[in-house]
Design an enzyme around this catalytic site. Structure first.
Site, mmCIF file in Angstrom:
data_model
loop_
_atom_site.group_PDB
_atom_site.id
_atom_site.type_symbol
_atom_site.label_atom_id
_atom_site.label_comp_id
_atom_site.label_asym_id
_atom_site.label_seq_id
_atom_site.Cartn_x
_atom_site.Cartn_y
_atom_site.Cartn_z
ATOM 1 N N TRP A 146 0.851 -1.183 0.000
ATOM 2 C CA TRP A 146 0.000 0.000 0.000
ATOM 3 C C TRP A 146 0.901 1.252 0.000
ATOM 4 O O TRP A 146 1.901 1.310 0.714
ATOM 5 C CB TRP A 146 -0.915 -0.009 1.239
ATOM 6 N N ASP B 263 -15.222 13.188 -1.600
ATOM 7 C CA ASP B 263 -14.729 11.844 -1.278
ATOM 8 C C ASP B 263 -15.560 11.223 -0.166
ATOM 9 O O ASP B 263 -16.694 11.662 0.125
ATOM 10 C CB ASP B 263 -13.229 11.923 -0.949
ATOM 11 N N ASP B 264 -14.991 10.240 0.461
ATOM 12 C CA ASP B 264 -15.646 9.446 1.504
ATOM 13 C C ASP B 264 -16.268 10.330 2.597
ATOM 14 O O ASP B 264 -15.686 11.330 2.992
ATOM 15 C CB ASP B 264 -14.561 8.540 2.109
ATOM 16 N N ARG C 55 -10.192 -2.628 7.895
ATOM 17 C CA ARG C 55 -10.726 -1.267 7.975
ATOM 18 C C ARG C 55 -12.156 -1.303 8.536
ATOM 19 O O ARG C 55 -13.012 -0.549 8.101
ATOM 20 C CB ARG C 55 -10.706 -0.613 6.590
ATOM 21 N N LYS D 125 -15.667 8.189 -8.356
ATOM 22 C CA LYS D 125 -14.465 7.462 -7.921
ATOM 23 C C LYS D 125 -14.958 6.203 -7.229
ATOM 24 O O LYS D 125 -15.589 6.274 -6.178
ATOM 25 C CB LYS D 125 -13.660 8.335 -6.960
ATOM 26 N N TRP D 126 -14.705 5.065 -7.851
ATOM 27 C CA TRP D 126 -15.198 3.777 -7.345
ATOM 28 C C TRP D 126 -14.051 3.125 -6.583
ATOM 29 O O TRP D 126 -13.075 2.710 -7.185
ATOM 30 C CB TRP D 126 -15.629 2.921 -8.539
ATOM 31 N N ASP D 127 -14.233 3.022 -5.289
ATOM 32 C CA ASP D 127 -13.146 2.542 -4.429
ATOM 33 C C ASP D 127 -13.392 1.100 -3.995
ATOM 34 O O ASP D 127 -14.508 0.575 -4.097
ATOM 35 C CB ASP D 127 -13.065 3.468 -3.209
ATOM 36 N N MET D 128 -12.354 0.476 -3.475
ATOM 37 C CA MET D 128 -12.439 -0.903 -2.977
ATOM 38 C C MET D 128 -11.299 -1.030 -1.974
ATOM 39 O O MET D 128 -10.148 -1.107 -2.360
ATOM 40 C CB MET D 128 -12.230 -1.841 -4.183
ATOM 41 N N ASP E 189 -2.305 5.850 -3.010
ATOM 42 C CA ASP E 189 -2.682 6.799 -1.963
ATOM 43 C C ASP E 189 -1.502 7.674 -1.574
ATOM 44 O O ASP E 189 -1.665 8.637 -0.832
ATOM 45 C CB ASP E 189 -3.200 6.046 -0.722
HETATM 46 C C1 GLA Z 1 -9.078 4.952 -0.107
HETATM 47 C C2 GLA Z 1 -8.729 5.806 -1.302
HETATM 48 C C3 GLA Z 1 -8.524 7.235 -0.860
HETATM 49 C C4 GLA Z 1 -9.769 7.740 -0.187
HETATM 50 C C5 GLA Z 1 -10.147 6.821 0.965
HETATM 51 C C6 GLA Z 1 -11.486 7.200 1.548
HETATM 52 O O1 GLA Z 1 -8.009 4.826 0.759
HETATM 53 O O2 GLA Z 1 -7.611 5.320 -1.956
HETATM 54 O O3 GLA Z 1 -8.180 8.035 -1.948
HETATM 55 O O4 GLA Z 1 -10.797 7.797 -1.118
HETATM 56 O O5 GLA Z 1 -10.199 5.477 0.561
HETATM 57 O O6 GLA Z 1 -11.848 6.359 2.575
#
Ligand code: GLA
Length: 743
Positions: A200, A367-368, A444, A477-480, A549
């Site tokens: 990471w 974002d989140d 997480r 932005k589709w996150d995982m 990140d």
């Molecule tokens: C991941 C993404 C970040 C951000 C966070 C939000 O870590 O890579 O860019 O969007 O989630 O929780």
């Protein structure tokens, strides 16, 4: 035509502009042998010699008593299992008796213009004039198994796309325990391997080493491509550089568990296999059913790694990325994650948008933290309803305000996940992956939804669509954010649990396809805790992926170098963030952060309302720089000049336009050294007989470009080089702009 079958010789000949690939048929049973892959041949005459059927132990027709010795040394086009070839198998099938032998032999073939899509899977594509496909159908009579080996060659790039489709043509259930997408046998030439590794925030660092006897593999079992390994393997002849040496490169168009392996046998032949990781994989094929493997890309270059890079870039730009944004300037975005984390409301976002608009930024990405009770990362994933306590007036109000400032609006989602503390989990605990009788492992503080299930996908997509339809959202932005563990799907019977990893990936693809079908103009950026799912499969759905990140400019030099070795810069999500950097605490000049992000999609990830006047002025200049150079960065040809990963001191790369009339050269001096003269570095890909006016980007002057007073001939720049003067301080960057004189 670029694929032919030479009947007399029983050879399939596949040609790309600079490469040839030959497959031969041997003996009465039709063994499929690999003959040759390399620089383009004038003719295939005599090439069957490479099958070595004229030397001991000959062929099964002439020396049946030594079949095992034959199978174990024969250069297989697609290796069998358990019947004489002791090297890595490409396929393993468990039959109704519990036995696992497979041997595929030729049945028939077909050659056609164009390329068919792979159902449910991302894959390269091309029109009838751009790509030609060969499908060789093989069979294993004892199993009643058919295997269609597919090869597509592209007219405009030296790439071959391979995959295999299995069909159960018999009357009994077959369990596919291993199904590689391709296999390549050839003699070892003292090969070195090149692979990408990391973790990471430090994804895809290059590693190069000599390939020895035995097996060397990279793989993952995390259920996603992973930060740790990349589905890429290249074999290089010793001493291969950017501009010289032979390269055999393999890249996997897939976003889940994979394996890429090279093996040297007792006879010093090399076998490469690539495909879905067979560990924890078992696919039941009922009579009449088929299974399609993902696609594997092969690129051969006799002109070093740089040429390989440009082949991949061409292929992915022209034949993989489908987004309408591919050839468009993406809006300069500002993402609030590092700026506010979870601590924001509609006022804060509107303030950010207002300041951003003044400085040339074009889109705000929220974002989140905008949904459910998501005040931290412990809760609410799965509850995709806007938190109107946080965003007063709701999403539409916020987006309208942002739009009124002349800015577009984007949003973050993480649709594959569920928090333990969420309404969704309380209502549907069985929708999370969990092994009966075992508490699933948190990561997480979240679980993974079983998106192999249709009803789960339907529910999530419905929630997401309703958010996206409720306001003018132009980017997602589709996150995982966690790997898969506790693999068990409540909807699958015991004998199908081995399908779950792959079904999960198919679920991701289906959801992404639904998203871009419902919102064809949407700009989709994929992400997985940064670059944990940066792979060609995801690029089929969205034209850009958040690269890491870690937005520290210096760490990014390495991550982006390796990423750009395979992927066009237009796909690499890169932002300017604040210092000290949130991941490593490093302080780098604001200018440098801008230059590094320019070699990607370009954007910001900071609280712009807190910038001092100098940095704010620089944002304005940087967005101007982006508008000026984005077309060149997005569409140009990429040349790696020097690697900070290798020399630990400085980094240099160059982007030329296709006519070789304009070039951008990025030089970063990572560490200053005392008492050094300039570094002379040789540029590439210019017109040798043209003169180039050399200007440099100036962040603080009147004009964006400052004349260096130098005009230098292209051959001088390429054969002699350009002296990059020593800069004062560490982490300093110089951006040169070359333009053909008189243009
Ligand atoms: C991941 C993404 C970040 C951000 C966070 C939000 O870590 O890579 O860019 O969007 O989630 O929780």
């Amino acid at each position: 035509m670029s694929i032919t079958y030479l009947e007399q010789e029983r050879i399939f000949r596949l040609d790309t502009p600079n490469t040839t690939y030959l497959i031969g048929l041997v003996g009465t049973e039709g063994l499929l042998g690999h003959i040759y892959y390399g620089r383009r041949l004038c003719s295939a005459r005599g090439a069957e010699l490479f099958l070595r059927t004229q030397e001991h132990p000959y062929t099964p027709d002439t020396n049946a008593r030594e079949r095992v010795a034959i199978m174990d040394s024969f250069p297989a086009e697609y290796s069998g299992h358990g019947v004489g070839d002791f090297r890595e198998s490409s396929v393993r099938v468990r039959d109704k008796n519990g036995c696992s032998g497979v041997q595929l032999t030729y049945l028939c073939h077909e050659i056609y213009d164009g390329k068919k899509p792979l159902e449910g899977l991302p894959a390269t594509f091309g029109g009838e004039r751009e790509v030609t496909t060969l499908v060789i159908t093989c069979e294993d009579k004892a199993l009643g198994l058919l295997a269609r080996l597919s090869y597509s060659v592209f007219e405009d790039t030296d790439a071959i796309a391979r995959s295999v489709c299995f069909e159960n043509g018999g009357g009994d259930v077959l369990c596919l325990e291993k199904a590689m997408s391709g296999c390549l046998d050839m003699d070892n030439r003292d090969f070195e391997t090149l692979t990408l590794h990391g973790g990471w925030a430090r994804e895809r660092h290059m590693e190069r080493k000599r390939l020895g006897h035995g097996k060397f593999c990279v793989s993952t079992l995390r259920g996603e491509t992973s930060h740790q390994e990349h589905p890429f393997l290249a074999l290089l002849t010793p001493g291969t550089t950017q501009t010289a040496g032979e390269v055999y490169a393999f890249h996997f168009v897939y976003s889940g568990n994979f394996i890429a392996q090279a093996e040297i046998s007792q006879f010093d032949s090399v076998r490469v296999v690539m495909g879905i990781n067979p560990e924890d994989f078992c696919w039941r094929l009922l009579p009449g059913e088929s299974f399609q493997t993902p696609e594997m890309i092969m690129v051969y270059s006799s002109a070093g790694l740089g040429d390989m890079t440009r082949c991949f870039h061409r292929l992915y730009r022209k034949h993989l990325i489908r987004s309408p944004y591919l050839h468009k300037k993406r809006p300069v975005l500002i993402n609030n994650w590092e700026g506010t984390y979870f601590d924001f409301d509609e006022k804060k976002l509107i303030d950010i948008a207002r300041e951003s608009a003044k400085l040339g930024i074009e889109m705000l990405v929220m974002d989140d933290g905008w949904f459910g009770n998501r005040f931290d990362d412990n809760r609410s994933l799965g509850d995709w309803q806007v938190n109107e306590d946080k965003l007063k007036g709701g999403l539409k109000y916020l987006v309208d305000q942002v739009n009124a400032l002349g800015m577009k609006f984007g949003i973050w989602i993480e649709p594959e996940m569920v928090s333990r503390d969420s309404r969704l989990y309380r209502e549907h605990p069985d929708w999370a992956l969990a092994i009966p009788g075992r508490q699933p492992a948190l990561s997480r503080n979240q679980y993974v939804l079983d998106i192999s299930r249709r009803e789960v996908r339907d529910y999530i997509m419905e929630q997401v669509f309703s958010v996206l339809h409720s306001a003018n959202v132009e980017y997602v932005k589709w996150d995982m954010n966690r790997p898969l563990t506790d693999l068990a799907g409540a909807a699958l019977p015991a004998d199908r649990q081995g399908e779950l990893y792959h079904r999960y990936v198919l679920g991701v693809y289906e959801m992404q396809q639904r998203l871009i079908t419902e919102f064809p103009e949407l700009l989709l950026e994929n992400c997985s805790g940064g670059g944990g799912r940066f792979d060609p499969g995801m690029l089929y759905y969205g034209p850009q992926i958040w690269c890491s990140d870690d937005a520290d400019a210096i760490e990014r030099l390495s991550i982006q170098e390796s990423t750009a070795m395979l992927y066009p810069l237009s796909s690499i999500g890169a932002h300017v963030s604040v210092c000290p950097n949130h991941t490593v605490g490093r302080v780098t000049p604001f200018e440098t952060r801008g230059y590094v992000a320019l070699a990607g999609t370009f954007g910001y990830e900071l609280d712009i309302t807190k910038l001092d006047a100098r940095d704010a002025a620089m944002v304005k200049r940087q967005t101007e720089m982006y508008r000026r150079f984005n077309e060149l960065v997005r569409e140009g040809d990429y040349y790696r000049i020097a690697s900070y990963q290798e020399n630990h001191l400085f980094d240099c790369f160059q982007i030329n336009d296709s006519r070789k009339e304009r070039a951008l050269v990025f030089f970063t001096q990572v560490l200053n050294e005392p008492n050094r003269r300039s570094r002379i570095l040789r540029l590439q890909g210019l017109q040798p007989d043209a003169d180039y006016q050399i200007r440099q980007v100036d962040m603080e002057g009147e004009e964006l470009l400052k004349d260096t007073g130098r005009t230098v001939n292209g051959s001088v720049l390429m054969e002699g080089g350009f002296p990059f003067e020593r800069l004062w301080g560490d982490f300093r960057c110089r951006l040169l702009y070359l333009e053909k004189a008189g243009e």
